[in-house]
Design a protein around this motif. Structure first.
Motif, PDB file in Angstrom:
ATOM      1  N   SER A 232     -39.878  36.913  22.639  1.00 28.59           N
ATOM      2  CA  SER A 232     -38.876  36.429  22.123  1.00 28.59           C
ATOM      3  C   SER A 232     -39.191  35.227  21.161  1.00 28.59           C
ATOM      4  O   SER A 232     -38.330  34.310  20.968  1.00 28.59           O
ATOM      5  N   TYR A 233     -40.307  35.557  20.357  1.00 24.39           N
ATOM      6  CA  TYR A 233     -40.715  34.128  19.345  1.00 24.39           C
ATOM      7  C   TYR A 233     -39.494  34.066  18.322  1.00 24.39           C
ATOM      8  O   TYR A 233     -38.870  34.901  17.919  1.00 24.39           O
ATOM      9  N   THR A 234     -39.064  32.900  18.205  1.00 25.48           N
ATOM     10  CA  THR A 234     -38.070  32.552  17.096  1.00 25.48           C
ATOM     11  C   THR A 234     -38.946  32.273  15.665  1.00 25.48           C
ATOM     12  O   THR A 234     -40.185  32.347  15.778  1.00 25.48           O
ATOM     13  N   GLN A 235     -38.199  31.944  14.604  1.00 27.24           N
ATOM     14  CA  GLN A 235     -38.975  31.755  13.490  1.00 27.24           C
ATOM     15  C   GLN A 235     -39.804  30.320  13.600  1.00 27.24           C
ATOM     16  O   GLN A 235     -40.896  30.222  13.153  1.00 27.24           O
ATOM     17  N   ALA A 236     -39.341  29.652  14.270  1.00 27.45           N
ATOM     18  CA  ALA A 236     -39.905  28.235  14.381  1.00 27.45           C
ATOM     19  C   ALA A 236     -41.007  28.426  15.498  1.00 27.45           C
ATOM     20  O   ALA A 236     -42.098  27.703  15.229  1.00 27.45           O
ATOM     21  N   GLN A 237     -40.811  29.192  16.436  1.00 27.70           N
ATOM     22  CA  GLN A 237     -42.124  29.268  17.355  1.00 27.70           C
ATOM     23  C   GLN A 237     -43.377  30.144  16.486  1.00 27.70           C
ATOM     24  O   GLN A 237     -44.247  29.799  16.948  1.00 27.70           O
ATOM     25  N   PHE A 238     -42.813  31.161  15.672  1.00 32.80           N
ATOM     26  CA  PHE A 238     -43.839  31.753  15.216  1.00 32.80           C
ATOM     27  C   PHE A 238     -44.631  30.947  14.051  1.00 32.80           C
ATOM     28  O   PHE A 238     -45.699  30.959  13.957  1.00 32.80           O
ATOM     29  N   THR A 239     -43.868  29.963  13.607  1.00 37.41           N
ATOM     30  CA  THR A 239     -44.370  28.876  12.632  1.00 37.41           C
ATOM     31  C   THR A 239     -45.224  28.071  13.129  1.00 37.41           C
ATOM     32  O   THR A 239     -46.545  27.672  12.857  1.00 37.41           O
ATOM     33  N   THR A 240     -44.969  27.432  14.377  1.00 33.91           N
ATOM     34  CA  THR A 240     -45.974  26.731  15.334  1.00 33.91           C
ATOM     35  C   THR A 240     -47.035  27.462  15.487  1.00 33.91           C
ATOM     36  O   THR A 240     -48.216  27.118  15.613  1.00 33.91           O
ATOM     37  N   TYR A 241     -46.923  28.955  15.962  1.00 36.56           N
ATOM     38  CA  TYR A 241     -48.197  29.669  16.133  1.00 36.56           C
ATOM     39  C   TYR A 241     -49.159  29.814  14.893  1.00 36.56           C
ATOM     40  O   TYR A 241     -50.311  29.581  15.107  1.00 36.56           O
ATOM     41  N   VAL A 242     -48.445  30.085  13.721  1.00 36.78           N
ATOM     42  CA  VAL A 242     -49.242  30.240  12.634  1.00 36.78           C
ATOM     43  C   VAL A 242     -49.919  28.827  12.130  1.00 36.78           C
ATOM     44  O   VAL A 242     -51.007  28.764  11.892  1.00 36.78           O
ATOM     45  N   CYS A 243     -49.291  27.661  12.355  1.00 36.50           N
ATOM     46  CA  CYS A 243     -49.854  26.341  12.121  1.00 36.50           C
ATOM     47  C   CYS A 243     -51.094  26.029  13.225  1.00 36.50           C
ATOM     48  O   CYS A 243     -51.825  25.253  12.644  1.00 36.50           O
ATOM     49  N   SER A 244     -50.802  26.575  14.333  1.00 31.10           N
ATOM     50  CA  SER A 244     -52.023  26.461  15.271  1.00 31.10           C
ATOM     51  C   SER A 244     -53.266  27.132  14.666  1.00 31.10           C
ATOM     52  O   SER A 244     -54.561  26.812  15.044  1.00 31.10           O
ATOM     53  N   ARG A 245     -53.258  28.077  13.885  1.00 31.24           N
ATOM     54  CA  ARG A 245     -54.239  28.882  13.290  1.00 31.24           C
ATOM     55  C   ARG A 245     -54.744  28.414  11.980  1.00 31.24           C
ATOM     56  O   ARG A 245     -55.931  28.942  11.397  1.00 31.24           O
ATOM     57  N   ILE A 246     -54.060  27.154  11.406  1.00 35.42           N
ATOM     58  CA  ILE A 246     -54.485  26.861  10.116  1.00 35.42           C
ATOM     59  C   ILE A 246     -55.161  25.312  10.481  1.00 35.42           C
ATOM     60  O   ILE A 246     -54.630  24.631  10.802  1.00 35.42           O
ATOM     61  N   PRO A 247     -56.385  25.243   9.739  1.00 40.90           N
ATOM     62  CA  PRO A 247     -57.146  24.004   9.805  1.00 40.90           C
ATOM     63  C   PRO A 247     -56.495  22.893   8.815  1.00 40.90           C
ATOM     64  O   PRO A 247     -55.647  23.091   8.298  1.00 40.90           O
ATOM     65  N   ALA A 248     -57.023  21.585   8.911  1.00 46.89           N
ATOM     66  CA  ALA A 248     -56.727  20.426   8.296  1.00 46.89           C
ATOM     67  C   ALA A 248     -56.553  20.533   6.810  1.00 46.89           C
ATOM     68  O   ALA A 248     -56.270  19.851   5.983  1.00 46.89           O
ATOM     69  N   LEU A 249     -57.104  21.708   6.173  1.00 45.48           N
ATOM     70  CA  LEU A 249     -57.099  21.931   4.696  1.00 45.48           C
ATOM     71  C   LEU A 249     -55.652  22.056   4.191  1.00 45.48           C
ATOM     72  O   LEU A 249     -55.340  21.559   3.030  1.00 45.48           O
ATOM     73  N   PHE A 250     -54.736  22.380   5.071  1.00 38.83           N
ATOM     74  CA  PHE A 250     -53.298  22.440   4.770  1.00 38.83           C
ATOM     75  C   PHE A 250     -52.300  21.598   5.401  1.00 38.83           C
ATOM     76  O   PHE A 250     -52.677  21.412   6.480  1.00 38.83           O
ATOM     77  N   ASP A 251     -51.259  21.464   4.689  1.00 34.19           N
ATOM     78  CA  ASP A 251     -50.189  20.864   5.392  1.00 34.19           C
ATOM     79  C   ASP A 251     -49.190  21.678   5.540  1.00 34.19           C
ATOM     80  O   ASP A 251     -48.357  22.634   4.845  1.00 34.19           O
TER      81      ASP A 251
END
Length: 183
Positions: free
Chosen positions: A77-96
């Protein structure tokens, strides 16, 4: 008292010696070529870095889309915020991560899929949606990022947005696996 103004003969001799002297010619030639060389070098480095960052964004999109594809996001039951957090965990320091636009849209058939553009006419991000769909639904996951371009002042402009930024976009379209709905 002697005159401090050199005679025409001594001036010609001075000019002849200056023309024959080659000790600083390499430094002068380098000073003429160096700005072009460094501009080209920085443009190559920036282009390579931009392509690398775009590939990282593609990989993060594919990894994040797999959470929806396999039904893990729906079952948790991921919300948009939880999915965003998951995506951010997959993105290295190149991105804000606060500047990444994440859109998830689903439809029951391929003809009903509506893929939105991530920016409006002014180059601003539009409001993203989060609809991961159910089992067997068609889903499109998009990530967009405004990558800053630094070498544009040297005549190499690859920006496609205002403010010296380039829009990077990565997307994944797939049909969800037949998972069981609910937690």
């Amino acid at each position: 008292m002697t005159s401090s103004v050199p005679s025409p003969a001594s001036r010609r001799g001075l000019l002849r010696r200056f023309r024959r002297n080659r000790r600083a010619s390499a430094a002068v030639e380098f000073a003429l070529v160096a700005p072009l060389f460094f501009a080209l070098l920085f443009a190559i480095i920036e282009t390579a870095l931009m392509f690398f960052a775009n590939q990282v964004l593609e990989t993060a999109t594919q990894d994040s889309a797999r959470m929806i594809f396999t039904g893990q996001a729906q079952q948790a039951s991921y919300t948009q915020a939880q999915f965003t957090t998951y995506v951010c965990s997959r993105i290295p320091a190149l991105f804000d991560c606060n500047s990444i636009w994440i859109d998830v849209e689903s439809a029951s058939s391929a003809s009903a899929v509506n893929v939105n553009d991530c920016t409006d006419n002014g180059g601003n991000f539009v409001t993203p949606k989060y609809s991961p769909g159910g089992a067997g639904d068609i889903v499109v996951v998009q990530l967009c990022y405004k990558w800053p371009i630094f070498v544009t002042g040297l005549g190499y402009d690859i920006a496609n947005l205002g403010g010296g930024k380039r829009l990077m976009r990565a997307s994944a379209a797939f049909k969800n696996e037949p998972f069981t709905s609910g937690p």
